[in-house]
Write a protein that holds these residues in place. Structure first.
Motif, PDB file in Angstrom:
ATOM      1  N   ARG A 264       1.083  -0.911   0.203  1.00  0.00           N
ATOM      2  CA  ARG A 264      -0.018  -0.257   0.488  1.00  0.00           C
ATOM      3  C   ARG A 264       0.628   1.699  -0.076  1.00  0.00           C
ATOM      4  O   ARG A 264       1.744   1.281   1.037  1.00  0.00           O
ATOM      5  N   PRO A 265       1.139   2.215  -0.965  1.00  0.00           N
ATOM      6  CA  PRO A 265       1.512   3.403  -0.617  1.00  0.00           C
ATOM      7  C   PRO A 265       1.006   4.709   0.425  1.00  0.00           C
ATOM      8  O   PRO A 265       2.109   4.948   0.662  1.00  0.00           O
ATOM      9  N   SER A 266       0.261   3.990   1.060  1.00  0.00           N
ATOM     10  CA  SER A 266      -0.174   4.250   2.174  1.00  0.00           C
ATOM     11  C   SER A 266       0.647   4.052   3.537  1.00  0.00           C
ATOM     12  O   SER A 266       1.731   4.565   4.334  1.00  0.00           O
ATOM     13  N   SER A 267       1.538   2.823   3.262  1.00  0.00           N
ATOM     14  CA  SER A 267       2.608   2.439   4.446  1.00  0.00           C
ATOM     15  C   SER A 267       3.347   2.451   4.051  1.00  0.00           C
ATOM     16  O   SER A 267       3.910   2.158   4.899  1.00  0.00           O
ATOM     17  N   ARG A 268       3.954   2.721   2.817  1.00  0.00           N
ATOM     18  CA  ARG A 268       5.205   2.853   2.596  1.00  0.00           C
ATOM     19  C   ARG A 268       4.904   4.024   2.946  1.00  0.00           C
ATOM     20  O   ARG A 268       6.969   4.758   3.192  1.00  0.00           O
ATOM     21  N   ALA A 269       4.103   5.251   2.678  1.00  0.00           N
ATOM     22  CA  ALA A 269       5.135   6.718   2.939  1.00  0.00           C
ATOM     23  C   ALA A 269       4.629   6.226   5.096  1.00  0.00           C
ATOM     24  O   ALA A 269       5.871   7.836   4.942  1.00  0.00           O
ATOM     25  N   THR A 270       3.585   5.893   5.555  1.00  0.00           N
ATOM     26  CA  THR A 270       4.255   5.599   6.729  1.00  0.00           C
ATOM     27  C   THR A 270       5.415   5.196   7.593  1.00  0.00           C
ATOM     28  O   THR A 270       6.294   6.065   7.544  1.00  0.00           O
ATOM     29  N   LEU A 271       5.976   4.560   6.504  1.00  0.00           N
ATOM     30  CA  LEU A 271       7.447   3.932   7.052  1.00  0.00           C
ATOM     31  C   LEU A 271       8.484   4.347   6.379  1.00  0.00           C
ATOM     32  O   LEU A 271       9.643   4.938   7.251  1.00  0.00           O
ATOM     33  N   SER A 272       8.229   5.360   5.411  1.00  0.00           N
ATOM     34  CA  SER A 272       9.530   6.280   4.750  1.00  0.00           C
ATOM     35  C   SER A 272       9.294   7.412   6.011  1.00  0.00           C
ATOM     36  O   SER A 272      10.639   7.525   6.500  1.00  0.00           O
ATOM     37  N   GLU A 273       8.638   8.278   6.496  1.00  0.00           N
ATOM     38  CA  GLU A 273       8.560   8.660   7.650  1.00  0.00           C
ATOM     39  C   GLU A 273       8.837   8.231   9.131  1.00  0.00           C
ATOM     40  O   GLU A 273       9.919   9.027   9.580  1.00  0.00           O
TER      41      GLU A 273
ATOM     42  N   VAL B 235      -0.814  -0.418   9.821  1.00  0.00           N
ATOM     43  CA  VAL B 235      -0.978  -1.739   9.971  1.00  0.00           C
ATOM     44  C   VAL B 235      -0.380  -2.799   9.336  1.00  0.00           C
ATOM     45  O   VAL B 235      -0.106  -4.061   9.631  1.00  0.00           O
ATOM     46  N   GLU B 236      -0.178  -2.178   7.862  1.00  0.00           N
ATOM     47  CA  GLU B 236       0.959  -3.439   6.797  1.00  0.00           C
ATOM     48  C   GLU B 236       2.368  -3.551   7.503  1.00  0.00           C
ATOM     49  O   GLU B 236       2.867  -4.317   7.475  1.00  0.00           O
ATOM     50  N   CYS B 237       2.544  -2.657   8.140  1.00  0.00           N
ATOM     51  CA  CYS B 237       3.959  -2.268   8.438  1.00  0.00           C
ATOM     52  C   CYS B 237       4.168  -3.092   9.639  1.00  0.00           C
ATOM     53  O   CYS B 237       4.918  -3.661   9.505  1.00  0.00           O
ATOM     54  N   VAL B 238       3.467  -3.583  10.493  1.00  0.00           N
ATOM     55  CA  VAL B 238       3.192  -4.433  11.746  1.00  0.00           C
ATOM     56  C   VAL B 238       2.987  -5.917  11.007  1.00  0.00           C
ATOM     57  O   VAL B 238       3.276  -6.633  11.163  1.00  0.00           O
TER      58      VAL B 238
ATOM     59  N   ARG C 211       7.418  -2.931  15.116  1.00  0.00           N
ATOM     60  CA  ARG C 211       6.810  -3.972  16.162  1.00  0.00           C
ATOM     61  C   ARG C 211       6.084  -2.418  16.561  1.00  0.00           C
ATOM     62  O   ARG C 211       6.298  -1.627  16.796  1.00  0.00           O
ATOM     63  N   GLN C 212       4.964  -3.126  17.389  1.00  0.00           N
ATOM     64  CA  GLN C 212       3.811  -2.279  18.309  1.00  0.00           C
ATOM     65  C   GLN C 212       4.166  -3.198  19.982  1.00  0.00           C
ATOM     66  O   GLN C 212       3.942  -4.595  19.627  1.00  0.00           O
ATOM     67  N   TYR C 213       3.894  -2.412  20.332  1.00  0.00           N
ATOM     68  CA  TYR C 213       4.177  -2.706  21.565  1.00  0.00           C
ATOM     69  C   TYR C 213       2.856  -2.874  22.349  1.00  0.00           C
ATOM     70  O   TYR C 213       2.128  -1.709  22.647  1.00  0.00           O
ATOM     71  N   GLU C 214       2.574  -3.755  23.023  1.00  0.00           N
ATOM     72  CA  GLU C 214       0.640  -4.036  22.910  1.00  0.00           C
ATOM     73  C   GLU C 214       0.574  -3.487  24.995  1.00  0.00           C
ATOM     74  O   GLU C 214       1.960  -3.160  25.305  1.00  0.00           O
ATOM     75  N   VAL C 215      -0.454  -2.610  25.064  1.00  0.00           N
ATOM     76  CA  VAL C 215      -0.966  -2.065  26.400  1.00  0.00           C
ATOM     77  C   VAL C 215      -1.262  -3.335  27.414  1.00  0.00           C
ATOM     78  O   VAL C 215      -2.176  -3.966  26.889  1.00  0.00           O
ATOM     79  N   VAL C 216      -0.231  -2.868  28.261  1.00  0.00           N
ATOM     80  CA  VAL C 216      -0.469  -3.974  28.997  1.00  0.00           C
ATOM     81  C   VAL C 216      -0.337  -3.563  30.782  1.00  0.00           C
ATOM     82  O   VAL C 216       0.117  -2.738  30.754  1.00  0.00           O
ATOM     83  N   GLY C 217      -0.982  -3.803  31.487  1.00  0.00           N
ATOM     84  CA  GLY C 217      -1.397  -3.902  32.199  1.00  0.00           C
ATOM     85  C   GLY C 217      -1.539  -5.355  33.656  1.00  0.00           C
ATOM     86  O   GLY C 217      -1.275  -5.867  33.065  1.00  0.00           O
ATOM     87  N   ASP C 218      -1.903  -4.465  34.995  1.00  0.00           N
ATOM     88  CA  ASP C 218      -1.913  -5.373  35.891  1.00  0.00           C
ATOM     89  C   ASP C 218      -2.763  -6.441  35.999  1.00  0.00           C
ATOM     90  O   ASP C 218      -3.964  -5.984  35.693  1.00  0.00           O
ATOM     91  N   LYS C 219      -2.724  -8.120  35.853  1.00  0.00           N
ATOM     92  CA  LYS C 219      -3.931  -8.311  36.130  1.00  0.00           C
ATOM     93  C   LYS C 219      -5.118  -8.495  36.775  1.00  0.00           C
ATOM     94  O   LYS C 219      -6.447  -8.423  36.686  1.00  0.00           O
ATOM     95  N   ASP C 220      -4.796  -8.186  38.325  1.00  0.00           N
ATOM     96  CA  ASP C 220      -5.094  -8.082  39.200  1.00  0.00           C
ATOM     97  C   ASP C 220      -6.248  -6.071  39.295  1.00  0.00           C
ATOM     98  O   ASP C 220      -6.948  -5.333  40.358  1.00  0.00           O
ATOM     99  N   SER C 221      -5.837  -5.480  37.867  1.00  0.00           N
ATOM    100  CA  SER C 221      -6.330  -3.509  38.122  1.00  0.00           C
ATOM    101  C   SER C 221      -5.057  -3.501  39.259  1.00  0.00           C
ATOM    102  O   SER C 221      -6.090  -2.436  39.909  1.00  0.00           O
TER     103      SER C 221
END
Length: 415
Positions: free
Chosen positions: A278-287, A313-316, A322-332
């Motif tokens: 996708r052109p949008s993916s290539r543009a994002t990666l370039s930036e 999205v396509e880059c990932v 690499r995307q870093y998932e948002v992680v929290g404490d299991k017991d909150s």
């Protein structure tokens, strides 16, 4: 010209390398202090992150003017709410999350960093949002337990990371004997740190990872994983001449993790190559390549946040980002984290970018460390004295009669 570039020594053997690390660290400290002051009840997290990044950019622009070297943000400003474990940086285009504000009395984590010529210094501190309960800066009950546990666990980990015999004194034979000891294993590190946090009724956060830093790289080949989950293990031991990002995470709950439903907004480019369609993916990666190199970034830092959300999205999917998932404490339950960038030199550990030392007299708790082995380790200095008087003479509360002597004063003339 290419040969000359190849010949440049980017290790700590080159004094210029340590100078650049320290310049980046000065910026990280200054911005952390400022952002901390902005963190009050009702402040919007996304606005704090935006302001922090602007300040990082402004401060970086003031140094090494006219020099042809890359410089910028090593880690975007992130402000993580109480039960969040990972760095959190919401987007302005995600309406609900953009309204997330700080609550009085909650423990938050502020993480950010600057880089000069690819030498990044990242720092994370945990603070309590001012409230009527702690209006005199006093930390009552479980807040005090959590912050003390995290502080002492971090101090212990630094000492456990030192190569055997690094600060040995005495006869040549005694020094040689000390240097022949085996480095502390990662399982032993977890065992000792677990004792520290259990003293305060807390738990280590699962899979808390410290990484060796290289030029343009904050996740090198070596890593230390505390409280590793199933199938997780660290690799390698710290050695003189290395720079590390040393992290400790502590929870008032079990320390187990869960992935939160929030959109992942923190990313980092990898060295993987993949033909994006996708052109949008290539543009994002370039930036991304142009602005951030291989350092972490937030989607809100892209020129067009909405386009970036689509393009990444396509880059990932292709593994180039690499995307870093948002992680929290299991017991909150509330979580505290500290991250310190250190250099291991022949004279000991230099704290490059470190959270400020707390005034431990402000922490009101009846809990303390009693394990003699741990207390003995905490009393050890982390660097040789250079003869300069320690700047940090604050009285330390006793679970550990720690000699934090010359912890930073020894940061000069080391290679």
């Amino acid at each position: 010209m290419a040969d000359a570039t190849e010949a440049v020594d980017h290790t700590l053997n080159n004094p210029d390398t340590l100078t650049k690390y320290k310049a980046a660290a000065d910026i990280s400290h200054k911005v952390l202090e400022t952002v901390t002051g902005w963190c009050v009840e009702g402040a919007k997290i996304v606005e704090l992150c935006q302001r922090g990044d602007r300040l990082l950019g402004e401060e970086v622009a003031k140094v090494y003017k006219g020099k042809k070297l890359a410089k910028g943000i090593a880690h975007p400003t992130t402000v993580s709410p109480s039960a969040y474990v990972t760095p959190y940086t919401p987007l302005t285009t995600d309406a609900e999350e953009a309204e997330t504000t700080l609550k009085a009395g909650e423990i938050i984590k502020i993480q950010l960093g600057a880089q000069i010529d690819g030498f990044g210094t990242i720092v994370c501190d945990s603070i309590v949002i001012p409230s009527s309960v702690n209006k005199n800066d006093e930390m009552p009950g479980r807040q005090a337990d959590l912050l003390l546990a995290t502080y002492y666990a971090s101090e212990l980990l630094l000492r456990l990371m030192m190569p055997p015999g690094m600060l040995a004194s005495g006869t040549d034979e005694e020094k040689k004997k000390a240097q022949s000891d085996k480095p502390v294993s990662q399982s032993k590190m977890t065992q000792l740190l677990d004792k520290v946090v259990k003293s305060y009724g807390c738990s280590l956060v699962e899979n808390t990872t410290s990484w060796v830093f290289d030029r343009n790289e904050i996740e090198g080949k070596k890593k230390i994983i505390l409280a590793p989950g199933e199938g997780q293990r660290g690799e390698g031991i710290p050695e003189v001449g290395e720079v590390w990002g040393v992290e400790v995470g502590v929870s008032l709950g079990s320390g187990k993790l869960k992935t939160l439903s929030n959109r992942p907004t923190l990313h980092r480019r990898t060295t993987t190559t993949y033909g994006l369609k996708r052109p949008s993916s290539r543009a994002t990666l370039s930036e991304i390549k142009q602005k951030f190199g291989l350092f972490p970034f937030s989607l809100r830092q892209l020129e067009d946040e909405r386009a970036g959300k689509i393009g990444v999205v396509e880059c990932v999917r292709g593994g180039v980002v690499r995307q870093y998932e948002v992680v929290g404490d299991k017991d909150s339950e509330p979580v505290a984290r500290l991250l310190t960038t250190i250099a291991l030199t022949k004279n000991g550990i230099v704290r490059l970018a470190a959270p400020p030392s707390p005034d431990l007299e402000k922490f009101k708790t009846d809990k303390k460390i009693t394990d003699e082995e741990i207390l003995k380790i905490l009393e050890q200095p982390i660097a040789k004295s250079t003869g300069a008087k320690s700047k940090n003479k604050k009285k330390k509360k006793k679970p550990a009669k720690k000699a934090e002597n010359e912890e930073e004063g020894e940061s000069s003339e080391e290679e």
